[in-house]
Structure formats: structure tokens, C-alpha cells
Design an enzyme around this catalytic site. Structure first.
Site, PDB file in Angstrom:
ATOM      1  NE  ARG A   1       5.852  12.055 -43.839  1.00  0.00           N
ATOM      2  CZ  ARG A   1       5.122  11.065 -44.340  1.00  0.00           C
ATOM      3  NH1 ARG A   1       5.064   9.908 -43.716  1.00  0.00           N
ATOM      4  NH2 ARG A   1       4.451  11.240 -45.453  1.00  0.00           N
TER       5      ARG A   1
ATOM      6  CD  GLU B   1       9.212   8.214 -39.859  1.00  0.00           C
ATOM      7  OE1 GLU B   1       8.852   7.516 -38.889  1.00  0.00           O
ATOM      8  OE2 GLU B   1       8.623   8.233 -40.956  1.00  0.00           O
TER       9      GLU B   1
ATOM     10  NE  ARG C   1      11.392  -1.006 -42.879  1.00  0.00           N
ATOM     11  CZ  ARG C   1      10.234  -1.585 -43.069  1.00  0.00           C
ATOM     12  NH1 ARG C   1       9.782  -1.790 -44.268  1.00  0.00           N
ATOM     13  NH2 ARG C   1       9.516  -1.982 -42.062  1.00  0.00           N
ATOM     14  CG  HIS C   2      11.583   4.912 -41.253  1.00  0.00           C
ATOM     15  ND1 HIS C   2      11.589   3.604 -40.879  1.00  0.00           N
ATOM     16  CD2 HIS C   2      10.286   5.248 -41.491  1.00  0.00           C
ATOM     17  CE1 HIS C   2      10.346   3.145 -40.884  1.00  0.00           C
ATOM     18  NE2 HIS C   2       9.530   4.123 -41.257  1.00  0.00           N
TER      19      HIS C   2
ATOM     20  CD  GLU D   1       3.718   2.025 -46.619  1.00  0.00           C
ATOM     21  OE1 GLU D   1       3.344   1.507 -45.545  1.00  0.00           O
ATOM     22  OE2 GLU D   1       3.711   3.251 -46.837  1.00  0.00           O
TER      23      GLU D   1
ATOM     24  CB  SER E   1       0.201   5.383 -48.416  1.00  0.00           C
ATOM     25  OG  SER E   1       0.903   4.648 -47.498  1.00  0.00           O
TER      26      SER E   1
ATOM     27  NE  ARG F   1      10.438   3.416 -46.871  1.00  0.00           N
ATOM     28  CZ  ARG F   1       9.540   3.155 -45.934  1.00  0.00           C
ATOM     29  NH1 ARG F   1       8.445   2.496 -46.257  1.00  0.00           N
ATOM     30  NH2 ARG F   1       9.736   3.539 -44.703  1.00  0.00           N
TER      31      ARG F   1
END
Ligand code: AMO
Length: 434
Positions: free
Chosen positions: A211, A213, A219-220, A357, A360, A408
């Protein structure tokens, strides 16, 4: 190595060869101790200056901290030694000397900042508490795999170099593929769905996702480990049951098999197994509940995604793992199916830890016409996904699945402050090597 005995396995009254690193040298004058450390623990090696071979004593005393050594001798009981045993050496060999100037102190006496630790992971993982995180990570992955196999899933591996993204265009890493533009895969999403519709039916994958990001947060990651599941003839509720089982299996395995590691992390009394069914809040309930906490500067309204602050406030309020279900269709991706009796609401769900989170997922749109429509609504060109959509013409069963962020899971399980603590060599905005 032939005839090597781990320090934890030495027995008094026997001769043993131990191999490891010089943890510490204590020179008391006539007598000196070299503490040798290996994967299993430490052992004291005694050097008696007037009694033993001069060259041996000198070699032992000169071995700098963190040098690799191999020592053979008799194991004796010694109540004053840290482990109750000591080795009286007959030979002392320095296998690989260490530079006395160490970039970080593996004995842990001097703290190092995270960037220094990440630049020197080899030394960092000589610290028992850091090593413990990765022993636990390994156990979690083992337990997750075993659990998936127990519930009838097949492990798959899907490509990480792809022609199209699935999780939003801005987070894609482009690469050059023989002169053509390609991307690092953001998720095995489409491939795992194609396999749920194959003869395999229930599949899982543990692999990297990429990703791009933009923001550096605790947390990424730009490369994360995703634990993915997809099951034919599953609806979103079935998929939630599966992820609940996986998370519980991971916690149980750590509790059962990693007590020593939990102690090293100071968690032996705080490691709570998630119990009972995880509460399932609808998106509307979640919004009402988070607004009622009074913690937010601005109230959430229907259609908003949950901000970091909102997740935190809600997590504190709920206090355990929980699901958020019934998300508005418009904020879920094209592949998520809407509820049959309410097309404004999706079957999408998130699994939350009180801190953030974790997952998903949802039931997938398996009806060809609806799927193609969904692509168009999301501004994606269905032609680019023909390899995927065409399989929906040849008997695609209803199916559901999810993706769980591996780091996570570890981070929240062990209460780590920064996700980078759960990755050996993290990739973030500042870090491309090591
Ligand atoms: P999503 O994008 O929500 O869903 O990702 C699933 C989970 O993966 C983890 N994760 C990350 N962890 C660390 N750093 C990141 N940059 C990062 N991005 C994601 C999170 C997140 O909850 N295809 C869907 C899943 C599905 O529907 O099956 C997907 O990728 O824990």
C-alpha cells in the site's frame, strides 16, 4: 554444528560444547567469567588465571562482547552462577570476532531508539524481549495456518505483481514490467474470490500486501502481511464466525505455547484470551454509540467513515474485540454485496480491536450483471478486470471472506506501541533498507 549443546540443556557432570555470543565478561582479578548466550539462554564460563592454560584464558578475556565463541569443557553445578551451572573450559575458540564498537547494546542496558534498532535488527533480535515478539509472531502464523486447515481451508499463493489494483488507485505502487506498467498487489482480493469459485471452495493466504500509504503512522506499513480468507457458500455472518475462530486460535496458541515469551514482555498477568462471542454492532449503532461518548469534536453522521479518534473512543467504550456490520454501501468497495432487502446497506463488516481495525470483509457480489455495474459505479473500467468478471459467468457460488492485518493482530495482542515492532524489516515512507 556437530556435538553442540544448547546452554539450556547442559547437564552437570558431563562435558559439553556450547556455541553462542559473548554476552558479558566479568573480570574479578584471579578469576573471570564470560557469559555465553545462545537461542536458549546463557551459561557462565569460568576462567581461572593461575590454574588454566594461559592462552585459553587470554582468548576468553580478549573476546569482545557479541563475538561468536565455541567453548568446550566440563559442566559443574555452581549455585552462585546465574543459571546454577558453569562451564570449566578445556578449549575456547573465537569463531567470529565482534567489533568492540557496537551500534546498539544487545544486553539491553542501554536503550536504543527504534530507527537504530531497525537499522541493526540482527543485534536487536539478540535481545530476549525483542526476540520474543518474533517467536510469538511465528507461533501466531503457525496456529492460524493450523486452524484454517482444521476448518477445511486450502492454502493458496497468488501473484504480487498485477495489472490492476482493487483497493483504491491512490495507494498503488507502480512498477515497470518489461516496459509495461504494472503494480504491486494491494490485496489478494480478486484471486481469492476466483479460487472460492474453483474446486477449492475454501481458501486462505498469508502473504504480503503493498500500500502506497502517504502518511507515516504507528499502525500503517507500506508492506504488510495479510491473512486472507474466502469461502464459497459463505455469507458475511459465516465469514465473521471464521475470523472470530482464527483470532481466538491465535490467542490460545500464544497463551499455551509462549508463556516464556509473554514473561519476557511482562505480559504474563495481562494476557487475556478473548472470550465469548465478539459483539456485532451495526454501523448505525456504532455511530450512535461513539457520538454518545462525547469524545469527538465533531459528531459523526450516517455515511462517514470512522476516523482514528472515533475508532479509539468506540474501542474504549466497547472494551473488547467487536464487529461493525451493515456499513453504507457507498463507502464499501465494488466487490462487496449489498443486503438483499436493503441495497443502501452492504454486507461489509470490520473486526475491531479496541485500539484499531484488524479486519475488513463481507459477502461478495457474485451476480455477473451486478458486479459489472459495481465497477462502473466506482469509476473502474470492467474491461480491465475481464479476467475476473468472466469467471462469474461460469457458475460462481455466493461467497464471502475477509483480510486480517497480521502485524495489527500481533501489535494489539502484545500491546506494542508501533506496528514496526512487529515487522523485522518494515517498509515505510522513510525506510526502504534494510
Ligand atoms: P483492507 O484494505 O481493509 O481490506 O485491509 C484489510 C486489513 O489489512 C490491514 N492493513 C494494513 N495493515 C498495516 N498497514 C497497512 N497499510 C494496511 N492496510 C491494510 C488492516 C486491514 O483491516 N480486500 C479487503 C479484504 C477483504 O474484503 O477480504 C482489504 O484489503 O488490518
Amino acid at each position: 554444528m556437530e556435538n553442540r549443546t544448547y546452554t539450556a540443556d547442559v547437564e552437570p557432570g558431563t562435558s559439553a560444547t556450547v556455541a553462542g555470543w559473548v554476552h558479558e565478561t566479568r573480570d574479578l582479578g584471579g578469576i573471570a567469567f564470560v557469559i555465553v548466550r545462545d537461542k536458549t539462554g546463557k551459561l557462565q564460563v569460568k576462567l581461572e588465571k593461575d590454574e588454566m592454560d594461559e592462552e585459553l584464558v587470554e582468548t576468553g578475556l580478549d573476546a569482545a562482547r557479541e563475538s561468536v565463541v565455541k567453548v568446550t569443557g566440563d559442566v559443574k553445578e555452581e549455585p552462585r552462577a546465574p543459571t546454577g551451572f558453569e562451564l570449566v573450559p578445556e578449549s575456547f575458540e573465537v569463531v567470529a570476532p565482534a567489533d568492540p564498537q557496537l551500534p546498539l547494546d544487545p544486553s539491553g542496558k542501554v536503550d536504543a531508539e527504534l530507527p537504530t534498532r531497525l537499522d541493526n535488527r540482527t543485534l536487536d533480535l539478540r535481545k530476549p524481549d525483542v526476540k520474543a515478539v518474533f517467536e510469538i509472531r511465528s507461533e501466531v502464523l503457525r496456529a492460524v495456518r493450523e486452524h484454517f486447515r482444521d476448518v477445511g481451508c486450502t492454502e493458496i499463493n497468488t501473484p504480487k505483481i498485477v495489472a490492476t489494483g482493487t483497493e483504491g488507485g491512490t495507494e498503488l505502487f507502480p512498477i515497470s514490467y518489461f516496459g509495461e506498467e504494472a503494480f504491486m498487489n494491494q490485496s489478494p482480493q480478486l484471486f481469492k474470490q476466483l479460487m472460492a469459485g474453483s474446486g477449492l471452495e475454501k481458501v486462505f493466504e498469508i502473504g504480503p500486501i503493498f500500500r502506497a500509504e502517504e502518511h507515516n503512522t504507528p499502525r500503517h506499513l507500506n508492506e504488510a502481511t495479510s491473512i486472507d480468507f474466502e469461502g464459497a457458500f459463505h455469507d458475511h455472518n459465516d465469514a465473521m464466525d471464521v475470523v472470530e475462530g482464527v483470532v481466538k486460535a491465535a490467542y490460545e496458541a500464544v497463551s499455551e505455547n509462549c508463556q516464556e515469551e509473554l514473561e519476557l514482555l511482562g505480559l504474563e498477568d495481562e494476557f487475556d484470551l478473548p472470550e465469548g462471542d465478539f459483539p456485532r454492532l451495526t454501523y448505525e449503532e456504532a455511530i450512535e454509540r461513539v457520538n454518545a461518548t462525547g469524545e469527538l469534536d465533531e459528531m459523526l453522521v450516517y455515511g462517514d467513515d470512522l476516523s482514528t479518534e472515533a475508532e479509539r473512543a468506540l474501542g474504549e467504550d466497547v472494551g473488547e474485540h467487536y464487529f461493525i456490520t451493515n456499513w453504507p454501501s457507498e463507502i464499501k468497495p465494488f466487490y462487496i454485496k449489498d443486503l438483499d432487502d436493503d441495497p443502501e446497506t452492504s454486507t461489509g463488516f470490520d473486526l475491531m480491536h479496541p485500539r484499531m481495525e484488524l479486519v475488513s470483509g463481507g459477502q461478495r457480489e457474485h451476480r455477473y450483471d451486478h458486479l459489472v455495474e459495481g465497477f462502473e459505479q466506482q469509476g473502474l473500467n470492467p474491461d480491465e478486470f475481464e479476467y475476473y468478471t468472466k469467471m462469474f459467468k461460469y457458475g460462481m457460488p455466493p461467497h464471502a471472506g475477509w483480510g486480517l492485518g497480521g502485524e495489527r493482530l500481533i501489535m494489539t495482542m502484545l500491546g506494542l506501541d508501533n506496528i514496526r515492532e512487529a515487522v523485522l524489516f518494515p517498509r515505510d515512507r522513510q525506510r526502504l533498507s534494510p
